[in-house]
Design a protein around this motif. Structure first.
Motif, PDB file in Angstrom:
ATOM      1  N   GLU A  54     -26.823   1.684  13.340  1.00  0.00           N
ATOM      2  CA  GLU A  54     -27.346   2.391  12.177  1.00  0.00           C
ATOM      3  C   GLU A  54     -26.690   3.752  11.978  1.00  0.00           C
ATOM      4  O   GLU A  54     -26.994   4.444  10.991  1.00  0.00           O
ATOM      5  CB  GLU A  54     -28.862   2.561  12.293  1.00  0.00           C
ATOM      6  CG  GLU A  54     -29.627   1.253  12.128  1.00  0.00           C
ATOM      7  CD  GLU A  54     -31.132   1.439  12.121  1.00  0.00           C
ATOM      8  OE1 GLU A  54     -31.592   2.569  12.431  1.00  0.00           O
ATOM      9  OE2 GLU A  54     -31.846   0.470  11.815  1.00  0.00           O
ATOM     10  N   ALA A  59     -22.456   1.787  10.361  1.00  0.00           N
ATOM     11  CA  ALA A  59     -23.060   1.121   9.212  1.00  0.00           C
ATOM     12  C   ALA A  59     -22.063   0.971   8.062  1.00  0.00           C
ATOM     13  O   ALA A  59     -22.061  -0.043   7.355  1.00  0.00           O
ATOM     14  CB  ALA A  59     -24.293   1.901   8.747  1.00  0.00           C
ATOM     15  N   ALA A  60     -21.177   1.968   7.896  1.00  0.00           N
ATOM     16  CA  ALA A  60     -20.180   1.891   6.828  1.00  0.00           C
ATOM     17  C   ALA A  60     -19.213   0.735   7.064  1.00  0.00           C
ATOM     18  O   ALA A  60     -18.878  -0.015   6.130  1.00  0.00           O
ATOM     19  CB  ALA A  60     -19.412   3.210   6.736  1.00  0.00           C
ATOM     20  N   ARG A  63     -20.840  -2.617   6.383  1.00  0.00           N
ATOM     21  CA  ARG A  63     -20.929  -2.928   4.953  1.00  0.00           C
ATOM     22  C   ARG A  63     -19.629  -3.538   4.446  1.00  0.00           C
ATOM     23  O   ARG A  63     -19.638  -4.482   3.649  1.00  0.00           O
ATOM     24  CB  ARG A  63     -21.293  -1.672   4.163  1.00  0.00           C
ATOM     25  CG  ARG A  63     -22.738  -1.230   4.328  1.00  0.00           C
ATOM     26  CD  ARG A  63     -23.126  -0.185   3.296  1.00  0.00           C
ATOM     27  NE  ARG A  63     -22.442   1.083   3.488  1.00  0.00           N
ATOM     28  CZ  ARG A  63     -22.908   2.083   4.250  1.00  0.00           C
ATOM     29  NH1 ARG A  63     -24.056   1.939   4.911  1.00  0.00           N
ATOM     30  NH2 ARG A  63     -22.246   3.213   4.358  1.00  0.00           N
ATOM     31  N   VAL A  64     -18.501  -2.994   4.911  1.00  0.00           N
ATOM     32  CA  VAL A  64     -17.209  -3.534   4.464  1.00  0.00           C
ATOM     33  C   VAL A  64     -16.986  -4.934   5.039  1.00  0.00           C
ATOM     34  O   VAL A  64     -16.482  -5.828   4.352  1.00  0.00           O
ATOM     35  CB  VAL A  64     -16.056  -2.591   4.852  1.00  0.00           C
ATOM     36  CG1 VAL A  64     -14.727  -3.148   4.344  1.00  0.00           C
ATOM     37  CG2 VAL A  64     -16.281  -1.197   4.282  1.00  0.00           C
ATOM     38  N   ARG A  66     -19.251  -7.149   5.694  1.00  0.00           N
ATOM     39  CA  ARG A  66     -20.055  -8.061   4.877  1.00  0.00           C
ATOM     40  C   ARG A  66     -19.401  -8.305   3.527  1.00  0.00           C
ATOM     41  O   ARG A  66     -19.397  -9.432   3.015  1.00  0.00           O
ATOM     42  CB  ARG A  66     -21.461  -7.487   4.703  1.00  0.00           C
ATOM     43  CG  ARG A  66     -22.333  -7.570   5.955  1.00  0.00           C
ATOM     44  CD  ARG A  66     -23.758  -7.144   5.630  1.00  0.00           C
ATOM     45  NE  ARG A  66     -24.680  -7.414   6.719  1.00  0.00           N
ATOM     46  CZ  ARG A  66     -25.249  -6.477   7.467  1.00  0.00           C
ATOM     47  NH1 ARG A  66     -24.960  -5.195   7.260  1.00  0.00           N
ATOM     48  NH2 ARG A  66     -26.098  -6.802   8.430  1.00  0.00           N
ATOM     49  N   LEU A  67     -18.848  -7.259   2.930  1.00  0.00           N
ATOM     50  CA  LEU A  67     -18.169  -7.403   1.640  1.00  0.00           C
ATOM     51  C   LEU A  67     -17.019  -8.391   1.744  1.00  0.00           C
ATOM     52  O   LEU A  67     -16.747  -9.146   0.803  1.00  0.00           O
ATOM     53  CB  LEU A  67     -17.648  -6.040   1.174  1.00  0.00           C
ATOM     54  CG  LEU A  67     -16.882  -6.006  -0.154  1.00  0.00           C
ATOM     55  CD1 LEU A  67     -17.811  -6.350  -1.315  1.00  0.00           C
ATOM     56  CD2 LEU A  67     -16.231  -4.645  -0.369  1.00  0.00           C
TER      57      LEU A  67
END
Length: 280
Positions: A54, A59-60, A63-64, A66-67
């Motif tokens: 977290e 976390a950044a 996110r990528v 997952r993208l």
């Protein structure tokens, strides 16, 4: 256009145990992003207080990932029961044909995961590994630690290795920056890797899931305890004996060389698992 268009889907679950290392975890995750491949990522986080995943940096990157089409599964498990239990839990979550156990202080070069998958399929063995190098030692060449180096020709065949045997000395191949210096000695074919004989490999190992489960995985975690170590040595020796294994050069893995999170190691997995099995 899909964000992950052109990214190959690999039959791999990346299993990542972590505890109390938000910054190194973020770097390790960035190395996974550099693979330009889709896979499933399972993180088991035993950080006290709040999960390391977290942190803003980790976390950044997640996110990528997952993208880009990477399936990400996060588990916060703050009660520490030992690294073998961490690995056992992660194996229980695995669904893919192969699992990559990647420590949270290892940076992968682009293409490393693809090379490992290619190698394990071509070699037909139970595991392949990329020994992480410590690049602060790159000027420290150690020929005396490289004497046990031997390439595999063809398939990686099963071997029985125990302490006291000449083959046991292969553990020295992975000290300091030896992986870098060994890679300078070999001619690498167009496929991008050569395989060599090992006793075990730490921190970055791709297993055939079926082979890992066939030897019981890390089911001995209760006996090893919270401060136990050597769990990977024990498991890989058992797999090596039944299915074979190999190291790969050039290694696309590098140690971040941060302080260990396992300073106390009062139980030896080799004695507990391998010697006990031999005594039966």
């Amino acid at each position: 256009m899909s964000a992950d268009e052109g990214w190959e889907r690999l039959p791999v679950d990346v299993l990542l145990p972590t505890a109390g290392r938000p910054a190194p975890l973020a770097v390790t995750l960035a190395g996974l992003l550099a693979q330009e491949a889709r896979f499933r990522l399972v993180v088991s986080d035993q950080t006290a207080g709040a999960p390391a995943y977290e942190s803003d940096e980790a976390a950044a990157v997640l996110r990528v990932l997952r993208l880009r089409g990477v399936e990400v599964e996060l588990h916060w498990r703050p009660e520490r029961l030992g690294i073998a239990e961490q690995r056992h839990f992660l194996l229980e979550q695995a669904r893919a044909d192969h699992v990559l156990y990647l420590d949270d202080d290892v940076l992968l070069e682009p293409g490393a995961l693809r090379r490992m998958v290619d190698a394990i399929q071509e070699l037909g063995c139970g595991f392949v590994g990329m020994a992480p190098s410590g690049l602060t030692y790159v000027e420290d060449v150690r020929p005396h630690e490289q004497e046990a180096f031997e390439l595999w020709e063809g398939k990686a065949l099963p071997e029985r290795i125990r302490k006291g045997m000449p083959e046991w000395e292969r553990w020295r191949l992975h000290n300091a920056a030896n992986a870098v210096h060994l890679a300078q000695r070999v001619d690498v074919p167009e496929r991008g890797w050569v395989a060599y004989k090992v006793a075990w490999v730490a921190a970055c190992v791709l297993f055939r899931t079926e082979a890992l489960r066939a030897v019981g995985g890390y089911g001995f975690w209760r006996e090893l305890g919270v401060n136990g170590a050597g769990e990977d040595v024990a498991v890989q020796l058992l797999i090596l004996e039944r299915f074979g294994g190999a190291g790969l050069l050039p290694s696309g893995a590098h140690h971040l060389q941060v302080e260990t999170t396992l300073p106390d190691r009062d139980t030896d997995g080799y004695a507990l698992v391998v010697e006990a099995a031999d005594a039966r």
